[in-house]
Design a protein around this motif. Structure first.
Motif, PDB file in Angstrom:
ATOM      1  N   SER A  45      72.381  34.454  38.032  1.00  0.00           N
ATOM      2  CA  SER A  45      71.910  33.891  39.296  1.00  0.00           C
ATOM      3  C   SER A  45      71.372  32.470  39.107  1.00  0.00           C
ATOM      4  CB  SER A  45      70.828  34.779  39.918  1.00  0.00           C
ATOM      5  OG  SER A  45      69.712  34.879  39.071  1.00  0.00           O
ATOM      6  N   THR A  47      69.212  29.210  41.242  1.00  0.00           N
ATOM      7  CA  THR A  47      68.322  28.880  42.345  1.00  0.00           C
ATOM      8  C   THR A  47      68.924  27.752  43.180  1.00  0.00           C
ATOM      9  OG1 THR A  47      66.391  29.506  41.034  1.00  0.00           O
ATOM     10  CG2 THR A  47      66.001  28.128  42.969  1.00  0.00           C
ATOM     11  N   THR A  70      65.605  30.704  37.075  1.00  0.00           N
ATOM     12  CA  THR A  70      66.273  31.717  36.277  1.00  0.00           C
ATOM     13  C   THR A  70      66.653  31.164  34.905  1.00  0.00           C
ATOM     14  OG1 THR A  70      68.509  31.110  36.982  1.00  0.00           O
ATOM     15  CG2 THR A  70      67.258  32.603  38.424  1.00  0.00           C
TER      16      THR A  70
END
Length: 250
Positions: A45, A47, A70
């Motif tokens: 993931s 941001t 992350t």
């Protein structure tokens, strides 16, 4: 070597601190960019809907930068913005908890190393089969030694090395095994609980069914006391099926 060090347990995690000390002791230039908070199982993931903030951490002979994002954010920011030149190697870890089999899909630790590989960097993810290790100094020193003796030039581009330690001291380890992943998926379960106000919530748990695990794969060998090392690539194309589907082209 110039080494970028990150993880998914956060910049205060003992595994990262031990690895930092061991790599510096071995004479490497180590740049730490790691999440400010726990980011386990966030996978790859990124941001994109909020800003990423940076905090400098200096304490007890350690220095690094913590990001409010992350593990992949950390690598992206470090390589594309912070570092003046690309590092020779990215290391992600030492992670609390093994990353074997399908864990590599969920793991922030492996994803950080994968992001480095996508940038064309040599990449190593390191984990231990223990969620509450007391001290990882000997494992960190083993990694520092491995970095020196491994022939990095044999790896193709976009290859990630996935290293896992068993939950025992190194003097009790059975040795190092180069092995494939297990392909067994987790058997998941959710525990139904109630919070102090009587409201329901669910907590995910799960385990890999060991009776389904093939011999000489990472999960099997790790349970037998071996250090495991698996080269990973991230081409998800199912080539055999692709060829069979050609008849549907228009």
């Amino acid at each position: 070597m110039n080494i970028l060090l990150t993880n998914d347990d956060g910049i205060h995690a003992p595994g990262l601190r031990c690895l930092y000390r061991s790599l510096v002791k071995a004479g490497h230039n180590v740049f730490v960019v790691a999440p400010l908070t726990e980011q386990s199982a966030v996978g790859h993931s990124v941001t994109i809907f909020s800003p990423v903030r940076v905090k400098e951490i200096k304490e007890d002979g350690f220095q690094g930068l913590g990001l409010s994002g992350t593990p992949v954010d950390c690598v992206k920011w470090a390589v594309s913005h912070y570092l003046s030149k690309q590092p020779d190697l990215i290391i992600s870890g030492i992670n609390n908890g093994a990353n074997v089999g399908v864990d590599v899909i969920y793991s922030g630790t492996v994803s950080a190393a994968t992001e480095g590989a996508l940038y064309g960097l040599r990449a190593l993810a390191v984990s231990i089969d223990n969620f509450t290790p007391d001290d990882l100094t000997e494992q960190a020193e083993w990694v520092a030694s491995f970095v020196e003796r491994f022939s990095w030039d044999i790896l193709p581009e976009r290859c990630v090395l996935n290293l896992n330690f068993p939950a025992i001291s190194l003097d009790k380890c059975a040795g190092l095994k180069i092995c494939p992943q297990t392909d067994v998926a987790y058997k998941d379960f959710y525990e139904h609980r109630q919070d102090p106000r009587g409201r329901s919530y669910y907590w995910l748990g799960g385990e890999i069914p060991m009776h389904k695990v093939q011999e000489n794969t990472d999960r099997y060998l790790l349970s037998k006391g071996y250090i495991t090392l698996t080269p990973l690539k991230f081409d998800f194309t199912y080539w055999e099926i692709l060829e069979k589907m050609k008849s549907f082209e228009q």
